[in-house]
Design a protein around this motif. Structure first.
Motif, PDB file in Angstrom:
ATOM      1  N   GLU A  31      86.285 101.470 -41.156  1.00 54.06           N
ATOM      2  CA  GLU A  31      84.842 101.217 -41.113  1.00 54.06           C
ATOM      3  C   GLU A  31      84.273 100.996 -42.510  1.00 54.06           C
ATOM      4  OE1 GLU A  31      83.285 103.679 -37.212  1.00 54.06           O
ATOM      5  OE2 GLU A  31      83.227 104.677 -39.170  1.00 54.06           O
ATOM      6  N   VAL A  32      83.080 100.386 -42.529  1.00 52.31           N
ATOM      7  CA  VAL A  32      82.301 100.245 -43.762  1.00 52.31           C
ATOM      8  C   VAL A  32      80.866 100.640 -43.469  1.00 52.31           C
ATOM      9  CG1 VAL A  32      83.729  98.396 -44.754  1.00 52.31           C
ATOM     10  CG2 VAL A  32      81.799  97.815 -43.270  1.00 52.31           C
ATOM     11  N   VAL A  33      80.163 101.042 -44.521  1.00 47.68           N
ATOM     12  CA  VAL A  33      78.727 101.290 -44.429  1.00 47.68           C
ATOM     13  C   VAL A  33      78.018 100.169 -45.174  1.00 47.68           C
ATOM     14  CG1 VAL A  33      76.824 102.833 -45.041  1.00 47.68           C
ATOM     15  CG2 VAL A  33      78.987 103.785 -44.218  1.00 47.68           C
ATOM     16  N   ILE A  34      77.007  99.602 -44.517  1.00 49.30           N
ATOM     17  CA  ILE A  34      76.244  98.484 -45.070  1.00 49.30           C
ATOM     18  C   ILE A  34      74.859  98.947 -45.481  1.00 49.30           C
ATOM     19  CG2 ILE A  34      75.348  96.156 -44.629  1.00 49.30           C
ATOM     20  CD1 ILE A  34      78.401  96.362 -44.452  1.00 49.30           C
ATOM     21  N   ASP A  35      74.428  98.609 -46.684  1.00 51.71           N
ATOM     22  CA  ASP A  35      73.019  98.715 -47.050  1.00 51.71           C
ATOM     23  C   ASP A  35      72.336  97.480 -46.472  1.00 51.71           C
ATOM     24  OD1 ASP A  35      72.603 101.110 -48.367  1.00 51.71           O
ATOM     25  OD2 ASP A  35      73.197 100.321 -50.319  1.00 51.71           O
ATOM     26  N   VAL A  36      71.483  97.681 -45.486  1.00 57.12           N
ATOM     27  CA  VAL A  36      70.884  96.556 -44.771  1.00 57.12           C
ATOM     28  C   VAL A  36      69.802  95.894 -45.619  1.00 57.12           C
ATOM     29  CG1 VAL A  36      69.608  95.854 -42.716  1.00 57.12           C
ATOM     30  CG2 VAL A  36      71.359  97.647 -42.547  1.00 57.12           C
ATOM     31  N   HIS A  37      69.926  94.584 -45.781  1.00 56.04           N
ATOM     32  CA  HIS A  37      68.886  93.808 -46.464  1.00 56.04           C
ATOM     33  C   HIS A  37      67.800  93.376 -45.484  1.00 56.04           C
ATOM     34  CE1 HIS A  37      66.910  90.867 -49.044  1.00 56.04           C
ATOM     35  NE2 HIS A  37      67.037  89.986 -48.067  1.00 56.04           N
ATOM     36  N   ALA A  38      68.221  92.837 -44.341  1.00 51.68           N
ATOM     37  CA  ALA A  38      67.254  92.356 -43.357  1.00 51.68           C
ATOM     38  C   ALA A  38      67.869  92.389 -41.974  1.00 51.68           C
ATOM     39  CB  ALA A  38      66.803  90.925 -43.691  1.00 51.68           C
ATOM     40  N   ALA A  39      67.017  92.617 -40.996  1.00 51.11           N
ATOM     41  CA  ALA A  39      67.417  92.540 -39.588  1.00 51.11           C
ATOM     42  C   ALA A  39      66.504  91.554 -38.892  1.00 51.11           C
ATOM     43  CB  ALA A  39      67.322  93.914 -38.914  1.00 51.11           C
ATOM     44  N   GLY A  40      67.105  90.575 -38.216  1.00 54.53           N
ATOM     45  CA  GLY A  40      66.315  89.594 -37.484  1.00 54.53           C
ATOM     46  C   GLY A  40      65.860  90.142 -36.141  1.00 54.53           C
ATOM     47  N   VAL A  41      64.730  89.634 -35.688  1.00 51.48           N
ATOM     48  CA  VAL A  41      64.182  90.015 -34.389  1.00 51.48           C
ATOM     49  C   VAL A  41      64.217  88.787 -33.487  1.00 51.48           C
ATOM     50  CG1 VAL A  41      62.203  90.966 -33.158  1.00 51.48           C
ATOM     51  CG2 VAL A  41      62.652  91.678 -35.507  1.00 51.48           C
ATOM     52  N   CYS A  42      64.795  88.928 -32.298  1.00 49.64           N
ATOM     53  CA  CYS A  42      64.882  87.779 -31.396  1.00 49.64           C
ATOM     54  C   CYS A  42      64.454  88.172 -29.994  1.00 49.64           C
ATOM     55  CB  CYS A  42      66.289  87.196 -31.394  1.00 49.64           C
ATOM     56  SG  CYS A  42      67.453  88.036 -30.321  1.00 49.64           S
ATOM     57  N   GLY A  43      64.535  87.229 -29.093  1.00 51.66           N
ATOM     58  CA  GLY A  43      64.107  87.471 -27.727  1.00 51.66           C
ATOM     59  C   GLY A  43      64.887  88.570 -27.043  1.00 51.66           C
ATOM     60  N   SER A  44      66.165  88.741 -27.402  1.00 52.47           N
ATOM     61  CA  SER A  44      66.962  89.809 -26.808  1.00 52.47           C
ATOM     62  C   SER A  44      66.429  91.178 -27.207  1.00 52.47           C
ATOM     63  CB  SER A  44      68.429  89.682 -27.237  1.00 52.47           C
ATOM     64  OG  SER A  44      68.992  88.485 -26.754  1.00 52.47           O
ATOM     65  N   ASP A  45      65.930  91.294 -28.447  1.00 51.45           N
ATOM     66  CA  ASP A  45      65.322  92.551 -28.887  1.00 51.45           C
ATOM     67  C   ASP A  45      64.022  92.807 -28.124  1.00 51.45           C
ATOM     68  OD1 ASP A  45      67.211  93.206 -31.054  1.00 51.45           O
ATOM     69  OD2 ASP A  45      66.396  91.410 -31.985  1.00 51.45           O
ATOM     70  N   TYR A  46      63.285  91.741 -27.876  1.00 50.29           N
ATOM     71  CA  TYR A  46      62.036  91.876 -27.112  1.00 50.29           C
ATOM     72  C   TYR A  46      62.341  92.292 -25.676  1.00 50.29           C
ATOM     73  CZ  TYR A  46      57.343  90.751 -25.407  1.00 50.29           C
ATOM     74  OH  TYR A  46      56.089  90.810 -24.850  1.00 50.29           O
ATOM     75  N   ASP A  47      63.409  91.725 -25.099  1.00 45.14           N
ATOM     76  CA  ASP A  47      63.817  92.139 -23.747  1.00 45.14           C
ATOM     77  C   ASP A  47      64.221  93.610 -23.732  1.00 45.14           C
ATOM     78  OD1 ASP A  47      63.359  89.628 -22.696  1.00 45.14           O
ATOM     79  OD2 ASP A  47      65.427  88.962 -22.920  1.00 45.14           O
ATOM     80  N   LEU A  48      64.937  94.041 -24.767  1.00 46.03           N
ATOM     81  CA  LEU A  48      65.308  95.451 -24.880  1.00 46.03           C
ATOM     82  C   LEU A  48      64.056  96.317 -24.913  1.00 46.03           C
ATOM     83  CD1 LEU A  48      67.923  96.902 -27.362  1.00 46.03           C
ATOM     84  CD2 LEU A  48      65.642  97.869 -27.259  1.00 46.03           C
ATOM     85  N   TRP A  49      63.083  95.893 -25.719  1.00 51.09           N
ATOM     86  CA  TRP A  49      61.827  96.644 -25.880  1.00 51.09           C
ATOM     87  C   TRP A  49      61.050  96.720 -24.570  1.00 51.09           C
ATOM     88  CZ3 TRP A  49      59.143 100.036 -28.340  1.00 51.09           C
ATOM     89  CH2 TRP A  49      57.760 100.017 -28.346  1.00 51.09           C
TER      90      TRP A  49
END
Length: 341
Positions: A31-49
Motif C-alpha cells: 500500500e501507499v498513502v497519498i497526500d490528496v491534491h484534489a478530488a473531483g465531484v461527478c454524478g456518481s457522487d451526487y447519486d451516492l449523496w
C-alpha cells in the motif's frame, strides 16, 4: 504527511455527512498513502449523496472520492520506496487480478466482490488516501495535478473511444457535453473523423464542444434528420439519450453506451436493433489499459481536462458542491474539492 491525524469527509447515509479526525495508520504491505491534491465531484457522487446509486455499488458509511490526484507521502512494505514524492493518479476498481476476467484484461468485471474507491472503500475526499500501490499511475514531475484529477473520467472516455472503433473519415456523434462528453470528444477528435457532432441540452455548451474539437454542436431538442452516423457515443446518462443515440446511427453502425441513467430510462427496441443491424457496446468503468491510454494522452496534450473545470472549492464546501450539481446549471462543469486549499 501529518502522522498524528487525517481529516476525512464521511457520508453516514444519503443526505448526511460529517468531518472526522482519524489516526493516520502507516500503509500496509503493498500500500501507499497519498497526500490528496484534489478530488473531483461527478454524478456518481451526487447519486451516492441522494441515495440513488444502484444497489450493491455503495456501502455506507463511506468516504467519497473516486476521482483524484495527489502525491505519494508514504510507502508500505513491498512497494517501491522511490514512489515517495511522485505525482500520481490511481484506478478506482480494487480488482483481484487473478480471476478469469482480470487475467483477460477486463479489470472492471472482476469476479470477486465489487470494491471501488470512494463507494465501498474510503475515497479521496480526505487529507490522505490509502490504496494498493498496484493501482497507481505515475505522472511526470511537471504534471498539473489539478487537471490530472480528471484522469478517472478521462480513462472512461478512453474506453468509449476504443470501443467505438473509429476509423479516419468516419462520421461520429457524441451525446453529452458534460465532463465525460467533453473528454470523449477530445479523444475522438484525435482520430480524425470527417464529421464530429456533439449533442447537448444547453446552447452554452457550444463553445466548450468546439474547443474540444467538435465540428458541429446541436441541442437535443433541435435534432431532425441528423441520422446516418457511423458511430454514436452516448456520454450523458439521460433517460432518453440511448434511444437518441440509436436514432442517429446509420444501419449497420455502432452505438457505445457509457452513461448510467436512473431507473425508468427509455430502452432500446430489439426490433429496431435487429432491423438496423446496429452493434451496441457498453462501458462500465475503466480498465487498467484504458488508464494507460488516458495518462499517455494527457502527457501528450491530446487530453486537456483543465478546459472543463469551472469550480475549485475547499473540501469543507462539500454541501455547496452537491447543491451546484443538483441545480443542473449549464455553466457548472467539473467541480474539484481541495483538502488543502
Amino acid at each position: 504527511m501529518n502522522a498524528a491525524a487525517s481529516r476525512a469527509l464521511v457520508v453516514q447515509r444519503p443526505g448526511s455527512f460529517r468531518f472526522v479526525e482519524r489516526e493516520q495508520i502507516p500503509p500496509g504491505h503493498g500500500e501507499v498513502v497519498i497526500d490528496v491534491h484534489a478530488a473531483g465531484v461527478c454524478g456518481s457522487d451526487y447519486d451516492l449523496w441522494r441515495g440513488t446509486r444502484p444497489d450493491g455499488l455503495v456501502r455506507f458509511p463511506v468516504v467519497p472520492g473516486h476521482e483524484w490526484s495527489g502525491t505519494v507521502a508514504a510507502t508500505g512494505p513491498g512497494t517501491d520506496p522511490n514512489l515517495r514524492g511522485r505525482k500520481v493518479v490511481g484506478e478506482g476498481f480494487r480488482n483481484c487480478q487473478v480471476c478469469r476476467r482480470c487475467r483477460a484484461g477486463q479489470t472492471t468485471l472482476c469476479e470477486a466482490a465489487y470494491d471501488e474507491t470512494g463507494f465501498t472503500s474510503p475515497g479521496a475526499m480526505a487529507d490522505t488516501l490509502t490504496i494498493p500501490a498496484r493501482l497507481l499511475h505515475v505522472l511526470p514531475d511537471d504534471a498539473d495535478l489539478t487537471a490530472a484529477a480528471l484522469l478517472e473520467p478521462a480513462s472512461c472516455a478512453a474506453v468509449a473511444a476504443h470501443a467505438a472503433g473509429i476509423e479516419p473519415g468516419d462520421r461520429v456523434a457524441v451525446i453529452g457535453a458534460g465532463t465525460l462528453g467533453a473528454l470523449t470528444t477530445q479523444l475522438v477528435a484525435a482520430r480524425t473523423p470527417a464529421d464530429l457532432l456533439v449533442v447537448g441540452i444547453h446552447d452554452r455548451h457550444r463553445t466548450r464542444a468546439r474547443d474540444c474539437g467538435a465540428h458541429r454542436y446541436l441541442s437535443a431538442g433541435t435534432l431532425s434528420g441528423e441520422g446516418d452516423f457511423d458511430v454514436v457515443i452516448e456520454a450523458a446518462g439521460a433517460p432518453d439519450s440511448a434511444a437518441t443515440a440509436l436514432s442517429l446511427t446509420r444501419r449497420g453502425g455502432r452505438v457505445v453506451l457509457t452513461g448510467i441513467p436512473a431507473a425508468g430510462a427509455v430502452g432500446l427496441s430489439p426490433t429496431d436493433l435487429v432491423v438496423s443491424n446496429t452493434e451496441v457496446r457498453t462501458v462500465f468503468g475503466a480498465t487498467s489499459a484504458a488508464w494507460v491510454q488516458a495518462v499517455r494522452a494527457f502527457e501528450a496534450g491530446i487530453l486537456r481536462p483543465h478546459s472543463v473545470i469551472t469550480h475549485r472549492l475547499p473540501l469543507t464546501e462539500f454541501a455547496t458542491a452537491m447543491t451546484l450539481l443538483g441545480e443542473h446549471d449549464p455553466t457548472v462543469g467539473k467541480i474539484l474539492l481541495h483538502p488543502h486549499p
